[in-house]
Design a protein around this motif. Structure first.
Motif, mmCIF file in Angstrom:
data_model
loop_
_atom_site.group_PDB
_atom_site.id
_atom_site.type_symbol
_atom_site.label_atom_id
_atom_site.label_comp_id
_atom_site.label_asym_id
_atom_site.label_seq_id
_atom_site.Cartn_x
_atom_site.Cartn_y
_atom_site.Cartn_z
ATOM 1 N N ASP A 82 45.630 39.586 44.664
ATOM 2 C CA ASP A 82 44.374 39.429 43.933
ATOM 3 C C ASP A 82 44.063 40.717 43.199
ATOM 4 N N THR A 83 43.214 40.599 42.178
ATOM 5 C CA THR A 83 42.817 41.773 41.393
ATOM 6 C C THR A 83 41.362 42.094 41.630
ATOM 7 N N GLY A 84 40.905 41.818 42.866
ATOM 8 C CA GLY A 84 39.518 42.045 43.221
ATOM 9 C C GLY A 84 39.209 43.503 43.501
ATOM 10 N N VAL A 85 38.139 43.666 44.279
ATOM 11 C CA VAL A 85 37.658 45.039 44.532
ATOM 12 C C VAL A 85 38.520 45.777 45.547
ATOM 13 N N GLY A 86 39.366 45.069 46.266
ATOM 14 C CA GLY A 86 40.232 45.718 47.249
ATOM 15 C C GLY A 86 39.499 46.102 48.531
ATOM 16 N N MET A 87 40.247 46.634 49.497
ATOM 17 C CA MET A 87 39.672 47.061 50.784
ATOM 18 C C MET A 87 39.459 48.566 50.759
ATOM 19 N N ARG A 96 49.360 25.997 56.913
ATOM 20 C CA ARG A 96 48.209 25.579 56.114
ATOM 21 C C ARG A 96 46.992 26.418 56.478
ATOM 22 N N ILE A 97 46.800 26.642 57.785
ATOM 23 C CA ILE A 97 45.651 27.433 58.235
ATOM 24 C C ILE A 97 45.753 28.863 57.677
ATOM 25 N N ILE A 98 46.964 29.420 57.715
ATOM 26 C CA ILE A 98 47.169 30.794 57.231
ATOM 27 C C ILE A 98 46.870 30.880 55.743
ATOM 28 N N VAL A 99 47.417 29.916 54.917
ATOM 29 C CA VAL A 99 47.197 29.948 53.471
ATOM 30 C C VAL A 99 45.730 29.732 53.157
ATOM 31 N N HIS A 100 45.093 28.818 53.893
ATOM 32 C CA HIS A 100 43.675 28.547 53.687
ATOM 33 C C HIS A 100 42.850 29.820 53.880
ATOM 34 N N ASN A 101 43.088 30.552 54.952
ATOM 35 C CA ASN A 101 42.308 31.752 55.260
ATOM 36 C C ASN A 101 42.584 32.876 54.280
ATOM 37 N N LEU A 102 43.853 33.020 53.872
ATOM 38 C CA LEU A 102 44.163 34.068 52.909
ATOM 39 C C LEU A 102 43.503 33.800 51.566
ATOM 40 N N LEU A 103 43.531 32.514 51.114
ATOM 41 C CA LEU A 103 42.918 32.164 49.835
ATOM 42 C C LEU A 103 41.402 32.293 49.906
ATOM 43 N N ASP A 104 40.836 31.909 51.052
ATOM 44 C CA ASP A 104 39.393 32.005 51.233
ATOM 45 C C ASP A 104 38.944 33.466 51.144
ATOM 46 N N ASN A 105 39.683 34.342 51.821
ATOM 47 C CA ASN A 105 39.339 35.764 51.797
ATOM 48 C C ASN A 105 39.513 36.358 50.417
ATOM 49 N N ALA A 106 40.553 35.939 49.685
ATOM 50 C CA ALA A 106 40.793 36.458 48.336
ATOM 51 C C ALA A 106 39.666 36.059 47.385
ATOM 52 N N LEU A 107 39.152 34.798 47.511
ATOM 53 C CA LEU A 107 38.071 34.328 46.664
ATOM 54 C C LEU A 107 36.789 35.114 46.894
ATOM 55 N N ARG A 136 39.553 24.920 44.243
ATOM 56 C CA ARG A 136 39.417 25.037 42.800
ATOM 57 C C ARG A 136 37.954 24.977 42.348
ATOM 58 N N PRO A 137 37.089 24.033 42.883
ATOM 59 C CA PRO A 137 35.691 24.024 42.437
ATOM 60 C C PRO A 137 35.009 25.368 42.683
ATOM 61 N N ILE A 138 35.292 25.949 43.818
ATOM 62 C CA ILE A 138 34.663 27.238 44.122
ATOM 63 C C ILE A 138 35.149 28.288 43.127
ATOM 64 N N ALA A 139 36.486 28.241 42.852
ATOM 65 C CA ALA A 139 37.046 29.205 41.913
ATOM 66 C C ALA A 139 36.466 29.035 40.523
ATOM 67 N N MET A 140 36.293 27.764 40.085
ATOM 68 C CA MET A 140 35.750 27.516 38.752
ATOM 69 C C MET A 140 34.308 27.978 38.704
ATOM 70 N N ASN A 141 33.612 27.768 39.780
ATOM 71 C CA ASN A 141 32.195 28.132 39.803
ATOM 72 C C ASN A 141 32.010 29.646 39.653
ATOM 73 N N GLN A 142 32.980 30.446 40.275
ATOM 74 C CA GLN A 142 32.851 31.912 40.181
ATOM 75 C C GLN A 142 33.814 32.490 39.159
ATOM 76 N N TYR A 178 36.369 38.218 47.465
ATOM 77 C CA TYR A 178 36.334 39.559 46.875
ATOM 78 C C TYR A 178 36.960 39.601 45.473
ATOM 79 N N SER A 179 37.120 38.386 44.825
ATOM 80 C CA SER A 179 37.788 38.365 43.510
ATOM 81 C C SER A 179 37.025 37.511 42.518
ATOM 82 N N ALA A 180 35.719 37.525 42.540
ATOM 83 C CA ALA A 180 34.919 36.741 41.587
ATOM 84 C C ALA A 180 35.214 37.224 40.162
ATOM 85 N N GLY A 181 35.584 36.245 39.315
ATOM 86 C CA GLY A 181 35.892 36.579 37.939
ATOM 87 C C GLY A 181 37.234 37.252 37.774
ATOM 88 N N LYS A 182 38.050 37.267 38.818
ATOM 89 C CA LYS A 182 39.357 37.933 38.769
ATOM 90 C C LYS A 182 40.469 36.918 38.879
#
Length: 813
Positions: free
Chosen positions: A749-754, A713-724, A685-691, A726-730
């Motif tokens: 996510d509503t980021g820039v996509g692949m 937990r490892i899978i969710v962590h990595n998926l959320l990390d990757n989404a953050l 959340r802090p990282i998300a709030m920051n961006q 490429y989704s700044a401000g999204k």
């Protein structure tokens, strides 16, 4: 005595009978009897003979009571006073005459009749090459001789070339004159001579096609390399017109069918088509000089090559036939078929008869032997050499008689009167000579042991032509299974026959060409005691018994030894298999656990990078902006605290995971997905709030899967990390859905996509991760997720566009 009636022939040839009614005059004898004659009565056989100095007749009475006289012999001078007995074998047409001083004589009644001029006008007068039928049963020769009612007389003078004689429908006679062709008209009684063709070369062939009333002639050049083919029809009158060139000397012309001719040439057979004038060569005959051909049908053509025998053209194949023992058939001229299914083959060394079906069976491979029957001068003609170079070189008249030109007259015979004779059928074994010692093998069929050679003499009475006597022997001893021809001596020899029984079979051809009389001679070669079957059987039994005893003892010993070995091997094998199984299982588990630990440590270490990066970023902000107010400093320190606390949690998890073994790693349990997602959202959340990125958890609180919480937990962590990343401000959304066969967790996510290349790469990686080698490098987070999918037995799906990315994790129920 004739029958049961006493008879008398007076000097005038009148026959008188003496009966109960007295002496009465009977029929007058047909024909003229010799003036000087004597009579002989064979009382035992009721046969009466009339004998003169050069002739012998038989007098007999038919069933109707009429008298019949038959001439049995005409030849060299006889002395009736020296003849004491007579017997006529009617079945075989043989007259036997006995003499007190000269013994027994045999005279064969002639069934062939030869016509030759009474007066020889030249040395060639008795030589004939061609015959043809002028009127029914009236024969004409190219030399101008006419044979009618049993008489031959010189009637016409044609040409000196007497090789070819054609008679057309109007009874005109066409002959060759070496380089010319002449026509003798019937209306002039063959006195008018018209030259219809004259060339500088020889006329080698002349043929009349009666179906089309057309003549064909061939004229060869002086080198015999080519021939000109001529035709004459009614349209041409008496003139011939040239129609084709043949690349060889034409010897004979035959009609193959209404549309074509068969040409017998020095270079094989040719086919000439009348309509198109096309010439086709039978390639299979190109190396044969064909002198003559007889066409039975279009698929059965018999042709003759002088000096090379005769052949059959059938189904476009050439069949060559075996020769007689003396190879006289090498000079075969033609075949003349009769109504009895026979072929008559005149040669330079006699006349042969053979069954047509035997030749066809040989050609078809149904038999390996052909039997020929030979007629020679003794049969009634004056020369064994027949002529085949003329045309026609044979003739069958309407009465069924066959006429053949020869070197000494024209031979005439009726095939029906020449049926196979039943000569004496008996076969006798006269004696056997064993190493120069004669024994009576018939009464003593035991031969001594160890002899070198035995000669068995066979006697088979035969009064015909010697070449027709077929006497063969076969010894059935397991070695010789072929028939061996016995020569004129009647002897057959064998060397060193094995002890024991033997069977000798001798056969003699009788009557028909394929009928045989058999004689079987059983004899034995003396055996020593060790040669007897009983001794051999006993010895075999003894040897078999010894071998069987040795075999039984050996088998018993081997079986015992094998049983002990099998027990020891089974015991050691069982232990070894247990050890190997244990080692293999241990190795597999250790490898799996080591691999799992290494990967999980890699994954968790990767998770540590996020808080470390965040702490580094906050530290840099504090250094760059030391004048922050108290509130900003509090927020920064709070974030550093939370990140430090998160790193502590990761290290603690790493320590906990390192304590897990393989069985715990493979453990599956009911896992609440909502709680795991909330914990990870709070972590980031802090990282998300920051961006300025918004994260929503829309997974129901009661949504569960059957999985491993640690790995999830490892899978969710990595998926959320990757989404953050490429989704700044999204916006990032976690959702879940349940279906009939599976459950789905989605990260949206509503980021820039692949981009397309990256998307296809991860899709390909998810389909075949285990076989890919390009799994190390950038983008390690998603690769970790894909690898953990394999461990969990789940699958991951990617969908991306410019509006964002959807990553779906699918778990089977």
């Amino acid at each position: 005595m004739l029958g049961n009636t006493l008879g008398y022939i007076d000097p005038k040839g009148v026959y008188w009978e003496c009966t109960e009614r007295g002496i009465t005059q009977s029929n007058e004898l047909l024909g003229k009897l010799p003036k000087e004659r004597s009579y002989f009565w064979n009382a035992s056989n009721d046969q009466v003979f009339i004998i003169s100095t050069v002739e012998i007749y038989q007098l007999e009475k038919s069933r109707s009571g009429s008298l019949k006289i038959q001439k049995l012999y005409h030849g060299s001078k006889l002395d009736p006073s020296n003849l004491s007995s007579f017997y006529y074998d009617e079945a075989n047409s043989i007259l036997f005459a006995g003499s007190a001083t000269d013994g027994l004589g045999k005279f064969e009644v002639k069934r062939f009749k030869t016509y030759k001029p009474d007066v020889l006008l030249s040395t060639r007068s008795q030589v004939f090459y061609s015959v043809n039928e002028l009127e029914p049963n009236t024969v004409l020769t190219a030399a101008g001789y006419l044979i009618k009612n049993g008489k031959m007389e010189k009637k016409y003078n044609f040409t000196r070339d007497r090789s070819k004689l054609i008679i057309d429908k109007e009874k005109n006679v066409w002959v060759t004159g070496y380089t010319s062709i002449f026509c003798f008209t019937s209306k002039s009684n063959y006195s008018e001579k018209i030259k219809v063709l004259h060339t500088d070369d020889d006329c080698s062939a002349l043929f009349y096609d009666s179906n089309n009333d057309a003549f064909f002639a061939a004229v060869d050049d002086r080198y015999n390399s080519t021939s000109s083919l001529f035709i004459k029809t009614k349209e041409y009158g008496f003139k011939f017109e040239e129609i084709a060139k043949i690349p060889a000397k034409v010897n004979q012309i035959r009609s193959l069918n209404s549309e074509s001719l068969l040409l017998c040439t020095a270079s094989g057979l040719f086919k000439y088509f009348k309509a198109t004038k096309k010439i086709v060569k039978f390639e299979s005959t190109k190396n044969l000089a064909v002198r003559n051909a007889v066409i039975i049908n279009e698929n059965e053509i018999w042709f003759f090559s002088y000096g090379k025998g005769f052949r059959l053209l059938k189904d476009n194949k050439i069949f060559k036939f075996p020769l007689d023992d003396n190879q006289s058939l090498l000079t075969a001229h033609t075949v003349v078929p009769d109504k009895l299914g026979n072929f008559w083959i005149p040669t330079n060394k006699g006349l042969f008869r053979v069954k047509r079906i035997d030749l066809l069976n040989y050609a078809n491979g149904h038999t390996k032997k052909v039997n020929y029957f030979l007629f020679k001068k003794d049969s009634g003609f004056y020369s064994n050499e027949f002529n085949g170079g003329g045309f026609p070189n044979s003739l069958i008249t309407q009465d069924g008689n066959i006429w053949l030109p020869s070197l000494n007259g024209i031979v005439c015979f009726n095939p029906e009167q020449l049926q196979p004779k039943s000569y004496a059928e008996n076969i006798y074994v006269e004696e056997a000579i064993v190493d120069d010692q004669t024994i009576d093998i018939r009464n003593n069929p035991m031969l001594p042991r160890n002899f070198e050679r035995v000669v068995i003499k066979i006697v088979a009475p035969y009064y015909g032509i010697r070449e027709n006597l077929v006497l063969e022997a076969k010894l059935f001893d397991g070695e010789n299974s072929n028939w061996t021809r016995i020569d004129e001596s009647g002897k057959i020899a064998y060397t060193k026959l094995a002890p024991g029984k033997h069977k000798l079979v001798v056969r003699k051809r009788i009557a028909s060409e394929n009928d045989y009389k058999y004689l079987t001679l059983d004899f034995c070669v003396k055996q020593a005691y060790y040669d007897t079957a009983l001794f051999k059987v006993l010895m075999v039994l003894v040897v078999l018994s010894l071998l069987f005893g040795i075999y039984v003892v050996r088998i018993f010993y081997v079986n015992k030894r094998n049983e002990l070995l099998e027990l020891k091997i089974a015991e050691k094998t069982s232990k070894l298999q247990d050890i190997i199984t244990t080692l293999r299982e241990t190795t597999n588990r250790l490898n799996a656990q080591t691999t799992g630990n290494r990967k999980i440590i890699q994954y968790i270490t990767h998770d540590l990078k996020s808080p470390l990066r965040f702490m580094a970023m906050l530290s840099r902000d504090l250094i760059e902006d030391p004048n922050k107010n108290q509130e900003q400093l509090s927020e920064s320190f709070l974030a550093i605290y939370q990140s430090s606390n998160q790193m502590y949690g990761f290290v603690e998890n790493l320590l906990d995971y390192s304590k897990l073994n393989l069985s715990q790693l493979e453990k599956r349990e009911r896992t609440w997905v909502y709680d795991i997602v909330i914990s990870k959202i709070n972590l980031f959340r802090p990282i998300a709030m920051n961006q300025k990125t918004k994260i929503f958890n829309q997974i129901p609180s009661d949504f569960t899967i059957n999985g491993n919480p640690v790995l999830l937990r490892i899978i969710v962590h990595n998926l959320l990390d990757n989404a953050l990343k490429y989704s700044a401000g999204k916006t990032i959304i976690f959702s879940a859905s349940e279906h009939e066969t599976h459950k789905v967790i989605a990260v949206i996510d509503t980021g820039v996509g692949m981009n397309t290349e990256t998307l296809e790469y991860y899709k390909s990686l998810s389909r075949d991760f285990n076989n890919r080698t390009d799994t190390v490098g950038t983008g390690l987070g998603l690769k970790i997720v894909i690898e953990l999918m394999v461990v969990l037995g789940a699958r991951i799906e990617f969908n991306s566009s410019s509006n964002g990315t959807v990553v779906s994790i699918v778990f089977d129920k």
